[in-house]
Design an enzyme around this catalytic site. Structure first.
Site: not given
Ligand code: NDP
Length: 444
Positions: A90, A111, A114, A126, A166, A240, A376
């Site tokens: 997962k 993961q 976690k 992943k 993700d 997100n 999930s």
């Molecule tokens: P999203 O794609 O929804 O959002 C990512 C955010 O981070 C955006 O604001 C993006 O900006 C910014 N970002 C991405 N890459 C970079 C970078 N290289 N430098 C600066 N800013 C960056 O992703 P999520 O919110 O889903 O995920 C965010 C983190 O949380 C990740 O590490 C993910 O693995 C982790 N995570 C997510 C889960 C989930 O349920 N969604 C669960 C557990 C962990 P921009 O829009 O400009 O790219």
């Protein structure tokens, strides 16, 4: 040489040019030293750490698709099935140009622990692709997702491997992938999570990672004699996790004053307007400049800088290695009391050490952001029994899970004389369950 050092050397030699994977393995194995040393002879004989750091299998495949100009584009797809000793693989699918095998392996490895910490029966995996969804039309996104799933569908299934969202993979992408899976395999099964509510998705999944982060943070503060109410919070990211972390922090009485994206960041001393942020990011899929343009109290800055703002609590929610040593120093100098990781491995090893040395409460992502994968798993349960639970039911299970995770890792840290070291606690608690299952299942 100790068993841990031997395995670390081996991992680096066997997986060259994968720095993020090395970093994740180092962080985990270093903090497991007391547990490993206490059982060194048995674990060494069983090659437990060698097996734990070698994925069960990994797939790398071509993803050809046609853009709106009729040009064929080619991306690379990945799925790493790391460890299924406590349940089906997962873990999410990341769509971002930076994606490579090493990044997917680091995420898959994290993961395992976690998922174990959630207390639910899910193994670690992943996947993703170097495809960049930014600026693509809906049709192009669909073309990519269908091509990606055409290959991926050979390796996944409700009882084998259940991917999720993700970075870059939200409800729209999951929908296109689910449609293609169904078309090729002809079965209607809970093969993906994060699905839309009309076709098997779970209420509260969208909110789960951000809300869970705050439930965990609240419990950590409570257990250290503090409270989240009235605190100033800096959040990075505006995706997100960041959006729903901001929403829940404000519901709990804190004030979130920053958010960021990959081009810039916003400081809003009156508190982030979550409805406006959702409109800009979820509906318009626009840059943060639009947020600042619509909100007189907000200042927009190019580049990075969120961690220079004075706050009580920092919640890095964007991506890996976004909170560096210099940022940790700025946070400590400004009196920050807690850092809880919403993203996966957003804090570098040096920054983590600095924060811990300076008595900042530090919650690692594998515990603090586990609410997403936990929900999930709740979506999988609902799919299996072909029922849907209410928002309140899912949210209250999520809260219980996050509170339990905190106490499990707090207890594990205490058992090994590492009170307050939540990194060690999370790794130990996550590892113990997986290690027991692996030993019980023999050499496999
Ligand atoms: P999203 O794609 O929804 O959002 C990512 C955010 O981070 C955006 O604001 C993006 O900006 C910014 N970002 C991405 N890459 C970079 C970078 N290289 N430098 C600066 N800013 C960056 O992703 P999520 O919110 O889903 O995920 C965010 C983190 O949380 C990740 O590490 C993910 O693995 C982790 N995570 C997510 C889960 C989930 O349920 N969604 C669960 C557990 C962990 P921009 O829009 O400009 O790219």
């Amino acid at each position: 040489m100790s068993y841990v050092d031997e395995v670390l050397e081996r991992v680096i030699a066997k997986n060259p040019a994968e720095p993020e994977f090395h970093q994740a393995v180092k962080e985990v194995l270093n903090s497991l030293r007391p547990v490993i040393e206490a059982n060194e002879e048995v674990y060494r004989k069983e090659a437990l750490l060698e097996r734990l750091t070698e994925p069960d299998r990994q797939f790398k495949f071509r993803v050809p698709w046609v853009d709106d100009k009729g040009q064929v584009q080619v991306n690379t797809g990945y799925r790493v099935q790391f460890n299924n000793s406590i349940g089906p693989y997962k873990g999410g699918l990341r769509l971002h140009p930076s994606v490579n095998l090493g990044i997917i392996k680091f995420l898959g490895f994290e993961q395992i622990f976690k998922n174990s910490l959630t207390g639910l029966p899910i193994g670690g995996g992943k996947g993703g692709s170097d495809f960049d969804p930014k600026g693509k039309s809906d049709r192009e996104i669909m073309a990519f997702c269908q091509s990606f799933m055409t290959e991926l569908c050979k390796y996944i299934g409700a009882d084998t491997d259940v991917p999720a969202g993700d970075i870059g993979t939200g409800a729209r992408e999951i929908g296109y992938m689910f449609g293609q899976f169904k078309r090729i395999r002809g079965t209607y099964e809970g093969v993906l999570t994060g699905k839309g509510l009309t076709y098997g998705g779970s209420l509260a999944r969208t909110e789960a990672t951000g809300y869970g982060l705050l439930y965990f943070t609240e419990e950590m503060l409570k257990s250290n004699g503090s409270d989240i109410k009235g605190k100033t919070v800096c959040v990075s990211g505006s995706g997100n996790v960041a959006i729903y972390a901001t929403e829940k922090a404000q519901q709990l009485g804190a004030k979130v004053v920053t958010v960021s994206d990959s081009t810039g960041w916003v400081y809003d001393p009156e508190g982030i307007d979550v409805a406006l942020l959702k409109e800009v990011k979820e509906v318009k899929r626009a840059r943060l400049t639009e947020y600042a343009a619509a909100r007189p109290s907000a200042q927009y800055h190019e580049g990075r800088g969120v961690w220079t703002i004075k706050c009580d609590i920092a919640l890095p929610c964007a991506t890996q290695n976004e909170l560096l040593l210099e940022d940790a120093k700025a946070l400590v100098a400004n009196g920050c009391m807690a850092v809880a990781e919403g993203a996966n491995m957003p804090t570098t090893l040096e920054a983590t050490e600095y924060l811990q040395q300076n008595k900042v409460l530090f919650a690692p992502g594998k515990a603090a952001n586990a609410g997403g994968v936990a929900t999930s798993a709740l979506e999988m349960s609902q799919n299996s029994e072909r029922l849907s639970w209410t928002f309140e039911e899912v949210d209250s299970k999520l809260k219980n899970i996050m509170v339990n995770i905190f106490h499990n890792l707090d207890d594990a840290a205490k058992r090994y004389g590492k009170e307050g070291d939540y990194v060690a606690g999370a790794n130990i608690a996550g590892f113990e369950k997986v290690a027991n299952a692996m030993m019980a299942q023999g050499v496999c």
